[in-house]
Design an enzyme around this catalytic site. Structure first.
Site, short mmCIF file in Angstrom:
data_model
loop_
_atom_site.label_atom_id
_atom_site.label_comp_id
_atom_site.label_asym_id
_atom_site.label_seq_id
_atom_site.Cartn_x
_atom_site.Cartn_y
_atom_site.Cartn_z
N TYR A 65 -30.71 1.38 -13.19
CA TYR A 65 -31.54 1.68 -12.04
C TYR A 65 -31.94 3.14 -12.01
O TYR A 65 -31.24 4.02 -12.52
CB TYR A 65 -30.81 1.32 -10.74
CG TYR A 65 -29.45 1.98 -10.55
CD1 TYR A 65 -29.35 3.25 -9.96
CD2 TYR A 65 -28.28 1.35 -10.95
CE1 TYR A 65 -28.12 3.85 -9.78
CE2 TYR A 65 -27.04 1.95 -10.77
CZ TYR A 65 -26.96 3.21 -10.18
OH TYR A 65 -25.74 3.80 -10.00
N ASP A 100 -25.01 3.02 -3.28
CA ASP A 100 -23.90 3.38 -4.16
C ASP A 100 -24.50 3.88 -5.47
O ASP A 100 -24.43 3.22 -6.50
CB ASP A 100 -22.97 2.20 -4.39
CG ASP A 100 -21.74 2.57 -5.22
OD1 ASP A 100 -21.54 3.78 -5.47
OD2 ASP A 100 -21.00 1.67 -5.64
N ILE A 101 -25.12 5.04 -5.40
CA ILE A 101 -25.89 5.58 -6.52
C ILE A 101 -25.00 6.51 -7.34
O ILE A 101 -24.54 7.54 -6.84
CB ILE A 101 -27.14 6.32 -6.01
CG1 ILE A 101 -27.99 5.40 -5.11
CG2 ILE A 101 -27.96 6.85 -7.18
CD1 ILE A 101 -28.42 4.09 -5.77
N GLU A 102 -24.78 6.13 -8.59
CA GLU A 102 -23.84 6.88 -9.43
C GLU A 102 -24.50 7.43 -10.68
O GLU A 102 -23.82 7.88 -11.61
CB GLU A 102 -22.63 6.00 -9.76
CG GLU A 102 -21.93 5.53 -8.48
CD GLU A 102 -20.60 4.83 -8.73
OE1 GLU A 102 -20.01 5.07 -9.80
OE2 GLU A 102 -20.17 4.06 -7.85
N SER A 103 -25.85 7.40 -10.71
CA SER A 103 -26.60 8.06 -11.78
C SER A 103 -27.98 8.39 -11.23
O SER A 103 -28.45 7.75 -10.29
CB SER A 103 -26.71 7.16 -13.02
OG SER A 103 -27.46 5.99 -12.73
#
Length: 293
Positions: A108, A148-151
């Site tokens: 994403y 929940d954005i981890e990149s």
């Protein structure tokens, strides 16, 4: 004189209603293990006030958005629409059900403001109050969207603003940043002040998590987060050692006797977030802490 006597109970009632609406609760992530039981099973525990359905893990960069609920269902055959009545049953119990975007292993990104607007419209029509012939979770109208954005990290502020702009329905916004402050991926989004709930991941980050009886790093990070634009801040914890390979498990008795008393004094304290339903069902973590949250 009679009216004067009626004012006091009215004010007390209003005060109680305000307190009730801001009451602390437990949030949990559901959807990433086919052995965790159904969504309705999770809600029927009566342990959770928020359930994040995890995840919409593919979106942006020209991709068709797609949910991935691990072993629960196959979205390519509309197999996830079976959860619509379960979502509605959870909501009937007063539980807010949100769709979580991203996760630790998704594909994403948002490469432009236009992509952010396009994704907002997709979410509105397929999961929220809009209409579509291909709603992945059926006709149920979710309460909001979790980030929940981890990149990456660009344009999520614009996504939040677009979701907040749908006047037909209050779209609750939540975020799950890592505990080092500010978060590398979500800072600009959180600084919009539009997020109702920010459940900070106080695990898998040694510099700001509980470790060997020491709560100081955690409390210091907590104080930074409560100074942010978040409306309510939740303590994100793993339900077991298996849920957090890089550490951060807080034994339930330590959480209730040491950590919660140290953080509940903040007016922004919202409760506890647990990762995740599968591990919580195995460990009984929420059962052990719910009376103290």
């Amino acid at each position: 004189m009679e009216k004067c006597f009626n004012i006091i109970p009215s004010l007390l009632l209003i005060s109680l209603l305000i307190k009730s609406s801001n009451a602390a609760g437990i949030a949990v992530y559901w959807g990433q293990n086919g052995n965790e039981g159904s969504l309705q099973d999770a809600c029927n525990t009566n342990n959770y006030q928020f359930v994040n359905i995890a995840f919409l893990s593919t979106f942006g960069n020209g991709q068709n958005p797609q949910i991935n609920l691990a072993g629960h269902c196959d979205p390519s055959t509309n197999g996830c629409t079976k959860f619509s009545p379960e979502i509605q049953a959870c909501q009937a119990k007063g539980i807010k059900v949100l769709l979580s975007l991203g996760g630790g292993a998704g594909s994403y990104s948002l490469n432009s403001a236009e992509e952010a607007t396009t994704l907002a419209n997709y979410l509105w029509n397929n999961f929220l109050g809009g209409t579509s012939t291909s709603r992945p979770l059926g006709d149920a109208v979710l309460d909001g969207i979790d980030f929940d954005i981890e990149s990456g990290g660009q344009h999520y502020d614009e996504l939040a603003k677009a979701l907040n702009g749908f006047s037909q329905q209050k779209v609750y916004l939540s975020a799950a940043p890592q505990c080092p402050y500010p978060d590398a991926h979500l800072d600009s989004a959180i600084q919009t002040g539009l997020f109702d709930y920010v459940w900070v991941q106080f695990y898998n980050n040694p510099q700001c998590q509980y470790s060997n009886g020491n709560i100081n790093n955690l409390v210091n990070a907590w104080n930074q987060w409560t100074s942010s634009q978040a409306k309510q801040v939740f303590l994100g914890v793993p339900a077991s050692d298996a849920a957090a390979p890089s550490g951060g498990l807080i034994p339930a008795d330590v959480l209730t006797s040491q950590v919660l008393p140290a953080i509940k004094t903040s007016p922004k304290y919202g409760g506890v977030m647990i990762w995740d339903r599968f591990n919580d069902a195995q460990s009984g973590y929420s059962n052990a802490i719910k009376g103290s949250v």
